[in-house]
Design an enzyme around this catalytic site. Structure first.
Site, short mmCIF file in Angstrom:
data_model
loop_
_atom_site.label_atom_id
_atom_site.label_comp_id
_atom_site.label_asym_id
_atom_site.label_seq_id
_atom_site.Cartn_x
_atom_site.Cartn_y
_atom_site.Cartn_z
N SER A 1 13.70 40.20 -31.39
CA SER A 1 13.74 39.10 -32.35
C SER A 1 13.18 39.59 -33.69
CB SER A 1 12.90 37.94 -31.80
OG SER A 1 12.76 36.92 -32.77
N LYS B 1 18.36 39.47 -32.41
CA LYS B 1 18.22 38.07 -32.85
C LYS B 1 17.61 38.08 -34.23
CE LYS B 1 14.75 34.62 -31.46
NZ LYS B 1 14.16 33.96 -30.27
N LYS C 1 16.16 35.60 -37.41
CA LYS C 1 15.70 34.25 -37.76
C LYS C 1 16.45 33.80 -39.01
CE LYS C 1 12.32 33.81 -34.72
NZ LYS C 1 12.16 32.67 -33.83
N ASP D 1 18.29 32.39 -34.71
CA ASP D 1 17.31 31.37 -34.29
C ASP D 1 16.83 30.62 -35.53
OD1 ASP D 1 15.36 29.82 -33.13
OD2 ASP D 1 14.13 31.49 -32.39
N GLU E 1 20.24 29.57 -31.63
CA GLU E 1 19.05 29.04 -30.96
C GLU E 1 18.42 27.92 -31.80
OE1 GLU E 1 16.36 32.16 -29.79
OE2 GLU E 1 14.72 30.78 -29.38
N ASP F 1 15.42 25.98 -27.42
CA ASP F 1 14.06 26.52 -27.28
C ASP F 1 13.08 25.34 -27.38
OD1 ASP F 1 11.53 27.66 -27.75
OD2 ASP F 1 12.20 29.18 -29.14
N LYS G 1 10.66 29.66 -21.92
CA LYS G 1 9.33 30.22 -22.19
C LYS G 1 8.40 29.60 -21.17
CE LYS G 1 10.04 31.12 -27.10
NZ LYS G 1 9.78 30.66 -28.48
N GLY H 1 10.05 34.77 -26.23
CA GLY H 1 8.76 35.40 -26.46
C GLY H 1 7.93 34.58 -27.43
O1 OSB Z 1 11.38 30.77 -31.65
O2 OSB Z 1 11.51 32.26 -30.17
C1 OSB Z 1 10.91 31.75 -31.10
C2 OSB Z 1 7.87 33.85 -32.00
C3 OSB Z 1 6.90 32.87 -32.13
C4 OSB Z 1 7.25 31.56 -31.97
C5 OSB Z 1 8.57 31.22 -31.66
C6 OSB Z 1 9.54 32.20 -31.51
C7 OSB Z 1 9.18 33.54 -31.71
C8 OSB Z 1 10.14 34.64 -31.64
C9 OSB Z 1 9.59 36.02 -31.38
O3 OSB Z 1 11.32 34.53 -31.82
C10 OSB Z 1 9.72 36.42 -29.96
C11 OSB Z 1 8.88 37.64 -29.64
O4 OSB Z 1 9.21 38.72 -30.11
O5 OSB Z 1 7.87 37.48 -28.92
MG MG Z 2 13.18 30.30 -30.73
#
Ligand code: OSB
Ligand code: MG
Length: 368
Positions: A136, A162, A164, A189, A214, A239, A263, A291
């Site tokens: 990510s 992925k 953002k 995402d 996402e 999510d 999660k 994550g």
């Molecule tokens: O939306 O998945 C998410 C990190 C912190 C809070 C929310 C998210 C995320 C990530 C990073 O996308 C995932 C990772 O590398 O741990």
């Molecule tokens: Mg997410």
């Protein structure tokens, strides 16, 4: 299993790089590590994957700290527990606070697996010996920086990328990524930054053949996601709208998504995760493990849950070294060619590096 002692540590760790999402930028992580100790002095470990401020969901580290200290730990301390599945019922008197519940439940699952001398993955009913992972990547001011990281992660072998997005940093960024990487497995995402008024943006995204989008709409929403999913072919993955088996049942029933990011913390633990896994399997809804920028403890739990059969898409459990100069587990998590071996050792299958953990511990509470 007799829970003789519980230690709670508030831990501050600085990530190597800042991580930006539509809700803000994080570099300093503040989270909680829970250690549950049995009458034979064996320790089980869990991580509360909260953040310092309630930006992702409503919980945050100080709220989880109080929740654990005043409400959850007293329910398990000096108690005999036959199986960790019992804890769901024990904790259900308290509403939500899933990240806190999951931290203590996770520690007790690890302890249980160690008492059985089995891996946590095996105790959960895992079947995969290796799992596939993606990565990510946060929002970058400068798209060239993002292209550079994508190139690096593709070369390292991660199975999907992925990125953002947020309003104003979406279609143009995707256009540039697809110009350079026309075929990589790619997803976005939004961390709930859009509303149904933005439907045209999501229609325009179809041409970038994304694996999924996402959490485009509000955290907690199922209805508008169902409306959006009817208008686009790209699968929606939820999510921040999934906190329980019940949320998943409703999402499936009304068609809010085609994929779920599980999660463990967000759904309140491994027992609820297993139930969600089984329901999704029954309905052919693929899962992947999300994550929360975890330390090695949370990362190890993620690896164990990803060994379940219906985790069929690459998750976000990247190498420890993506986040940390030095992780608090040994060995560290090392992704090779986009794959991780599920550890076979007892419990989470990684040792805690107590010296490293102590270095980052800012507060410590012992309950006996
Ligand atoms: O939306 O998945 C998410 C990190 C912190 C809070 C929310 C998210 C995320 C990530 C990073 O996308 C995932 C990772 O590398 O741990
Ligand atoms: Mg997410």
């Amino acid at each position: 299993m007799y829970i003789k002692e519980i230690v709670m540590r508030k831990v501050n760790m600085r990530m190597k790089h800042p991580f930006t999402t539509s809700f803000g930028t994080q570099q300093d992580r503040s989270f909680i590590i829970v250690e549950a100790i049995n009458d034979k002095d064996v320790s089980g470990w869990g991580e509360c994957v909260s953040t310092g401020s309630p930006l992702y969901i409503e919980e945050f580290t100080d709220s989880a700290w109080l929740m654990l200290k005043d409400h959850l730990i007293p329910l398990v301390l000096n108690k005999e527990i036959t199986h960790p599945d019992e804890l769901q019922e024990t904790f259900q008197v308290f509403k939500r606070n899933n990240l806190a519940k999951s931290a203590i439940e996770g520690a007790i699952w690890d302890l249980y697996a160690k008492e059985q001398n089995k891996s946590l993955a095996e105790c959960l009913g895992g079947v995969h010996n290796t799992i596939e992972v993606g990565v990510s990547l946060g929002i970058e001011e400068n798209t060239d920086d993002l292209l550079r990281s994508i190139k690096e992660k593709v070369q390292e072998g991660y199975k999907r990328i992925k990125v953002k997005i947020r309003p104003g940093k979406d279609l143009d960024v995707l256009e540039t990524i697809r110009d350079t990487f026309p075929d990589i497995p790619l997803m976005v995402d939004a961390n709930s930054a859009y509303s149904l008024e933005d439907i045209d943006i999501f229609k325009k995204m179809e041409k970038y053949h994304l694996m999924m989008i996402e959490q485009p709409l509000a955290a907690g929403d199922l209805i508008d996601h169902a409306k959006l999913q009817k208008e686009i072919d790209t699968p929606i993955c939820l999510d921040e709208s999934i906190h329980s088996l019940e949320n998943v049942r409703q999402a499936i029933e009304i068609g809010s998504c085609k994929i779920i990011n599980l999660k463990v913390g967000r759904v309140g633990g491994l027992t609820e995760s297993k139930k969600i896994h089984d329901l999704c399997k029954q309905h052919d809804i693929p899962l992947w493990c999300g994550g929360m920028l975890e330390s090695g403890v949370g990362r190890a739990h993620n690896i164990a849950v990803t060994s379940l059969a219906n985790f069929t898409l690459p998750g976000d459990t990247a190498s420890s070294s993506k986040y940390w100069n030095k992780d608090i587990i040994e060995p560290e998590v090392i992704v090779q060619d986009g794959k991780l071996d599920v550890p076979k050792g007892a419990g989470i299958g990684y040792d805690i590096n107590r010296e490293e953990l102590d270095k980052h511990t800012v507060e410590n509470l012992v309950f006996k």
